[in-house]
Write a protein that holds these residues in place. Structure first.
Motif, PDB file in Angstrom:
ATOM      1  N   SER A 116     -18.371  19.854 -41.714  1.00 40.93           N
ATOM      2  CA  SER A 116     -17.366  20.674 -41.428  1.00 40.93           C
ATOM      3  C   SER A 116     -16.830  20.161 -40.072  1.00 40.93           C
ATOM      4  O   SER A 116     -16.976  21.070 -39.180  1.00 40.93           O
ATOM      5  CB  SER A 116     -17.598  21.978 -41.727  1.00 40.93           C
ATOM      6  N   PHE A 151     -20.904  27.829 -46.516  1.00 39.45           N
ATOM      7  CA  PHE A 151     -19.515  27.416 -46.416  1.00 39.45           C
ATOM      8  C   PHE A 151     -18.696  28.535 -46.650  1.00 39.45           C
ATOM      9  O   PHE A 151     -17.445  28.595 -46.349  1.00 39.45           O
ATOM     10  CB  PHE A 151     -19.296  26.189 -46.890  1.00 39.45           C
ATOM     11  N   ALA A 152     -19.065  29.370 -47.856  1.00 39.78           N
ATOM     12  CA  ALA A 152     -18.198  30.474 -48.182  1.00 39.78           C
ATOM     13  C   ALA A 152     -18.073  31.532 -47.095  1.00 39.78           C
ATOM     14  O   ALA A 152     -17.025  32.204 -47.006  1.00 39.78           O
ATOM     15  CB  ALA A 152     -18.821  30.921 -49.572  1.00 39.78           C
ATOM     16  N   GLU A 155     -15.793  30.398 -44.468  1.00 35.24           N
ATOM     17  CA  GLU A 155     -14.370  30.604 -44.728  1.00 35.24           C
ATOM     18  C   GLU A 155     -13.968  32.006 -44.794  1.00 35.24           C
ATOM     19  O   GLU A 155     -12.640  32.114 -44.550  1.00 35.24           O
ATOM     20  CB  GLU A 155     -14.071  30.004 -46.134  1.00 35.24           C
ATOM     21  N   ASP A 162      -8.076  34.740 -40.972  1.00 33.29           N
ATOM     22  CA  ASP A 162      -8.730  34.304 -39.773  1.00 33.29           C
ATOM     23  C   ASP A 162     -10.240  34.691 -39.917  1.00 33.29           C
ATOM     24  O   ASP A 162     -10.643  35.646 -39.621  1.00 33.29           O
ATOM     25  CB  ASP A 162      -8.380  34.954 -38.291  1.00 33.29           C
ATOM     26  N   GLY A 163     -11.003  33.557 -40.499  1.00 31.37           N
ATOM     27  CA  GLY A 163     -12.416  34.039 -40.817  1.00 31.37           C
ATOM     28  C   GLY A 163     -13.298  33.554 -39.501  1.00 31.37           C
ATOM     29  O   GLY A 163     -12.741  33.188 -38.389  1.00 31.37           O
ATOM     30  N   ARG A 165     -14.983  31.190 -38.505  1.00 35.37           N
ATOM     31  CA  ARG A 165     -14.749  29.835 -37.733  1.00 35.37           C
ATOM     32  C   ARG A 165     -13.369  29.920 -36.638  1.00 35.37           C
ATOM     33  O   ARG A 165     -13.410  29.018 -35.884  1.00 35.37           O
ATOM     34  CB  ARG A 165     -14.366  28.630 -38.841  1.00 35.37           C
ATOM     35  N   GLU A 214     -20.535  38.539 -46.908  1.00 33.86           N
ATOM     36  CA  GLU A 214     -21.051  37.185 -47.261  1.00 33.86           C
ATOM     37  C   GLU A 214     -21.932  36.467 -46.285  1.00 33.86           C
ATOM     38  O   GLU A 214     -22.476  35.547 -46.810  1.00 33.86           O
ATOM     39  CB  GLU A 214     -19.699  36.462 -46.973  1.00 33.86           C
TER      40      GLU A 214
END
Length: 242
Positions: A116, A151-152, A155, A162-163, A165, A214
């Motif tokens: 990523s 990865f989920a 995100e 706006d997650g 990351r 999550e």
């Protein structure tokens, strides 16, 4: 073909890499860390680059003041075994003579599963966070599913613009590897500097300090046995010269 020092980090997503070797040495002190990196550079630059299929070799210095992490890319497992059989011992003997007491703690074999990168950011990493995860026994499908779960989480929840990351200032890339037997996963996360990674680690994880659902799925993933985070500074990258 000669060996040469490269001024940029290795391309961890380059094609043609069949296996990645990650090993850890304990050399005992910051002074020994510096001496070992210098000895590694001398041992490699004074010899031809292995023609057995080595693509890149990089060394990172641990923030603990004791360890070195070695990351090498190979075309396949057979190429690595040929190097071990014919060339590795001579190099290690020279390094051990220069830095007595090196303890080689472990060596693991991986392939890169998912990466990523931060688009449009070509800055070189000043710090690397190595996240190592152990599972309750082998199983590549399970290890890959855990990476997909990470990865989920990165995100963010569905519908959230706006997650996490988006607030990770200084994050350059995350490279998730799965061991060949599936018993381990490794994320080599590249950061602009250690302070950026530290800020991310200390940032609030959710409302009132709660861990978002999550991320709970990541931490409570079935079969997850243990995990640890260690931080390193890039010290040396070698590749094939002319």
């Amino acid at each position: 073909m000669t060996a040469t020092v490269t001024r940029s980090r290795p391309d961890l997503t380059r094609p043609g890499v069949g296996v990645v070797k990650v090993s850890t040495w304990d050399v005992g002190s910051p002074q020994a860390q510096r001496a070992a990196v210098a000895a590694i550079e001398r041992a490699w630059l004074s010899r031809d680059w292995p023609d057995t299929g080595l693509i890149s070799y990089s060394v990172y210095v641990g923030e603990d003041g004791r360890t070195l992490m070695h990351y090498s890319q190979w075309r396949n497992e057979e190429a690595y075994r040929a190097f071990v059989a014919g060339e590795r011992d001579e190099r290690n003997a020279e390094i051990d003579a220069a830095v007595p007491g090196v303890r080689r703690l472990r060596l693991d074999s991986y392939d890169l599963y998912r990466s990523s990168p931060t688009e449009g950011d070509d800055r070189q990493p000043g710090s690397v966070a190595l996240i190592e995860v152990d599972f309750e026994g082998p199983g590549r499908a399970r290890a890959r599913e855990w990476v997909d779960t990470v990865f989920a989480a990165l995100e963010g929840p569905p519908g959230e613009a706006d997650g996490p990351r988006a607030v990770a200032d200084g994050s350059l890339a995350a490279h998730f590897h799965v061991s060949l037997d599936g018993a381990r996963a490794l994320n080599l996360a590249e950061w602009v500097d250690a302070a950026s990674h530290e800020a991310m680690m200390n940032a609030p994880k959710g409302p009132a300090g709660e861990v978002p659902a999550e991320w709970r799925r990541v931490h409570e993933f079935p079969g997850l046995a243990s995990s640890q985070v260690r931080r390193y500074t890039p010290a040396l990258s070698l590749g094939a010269g002319a």
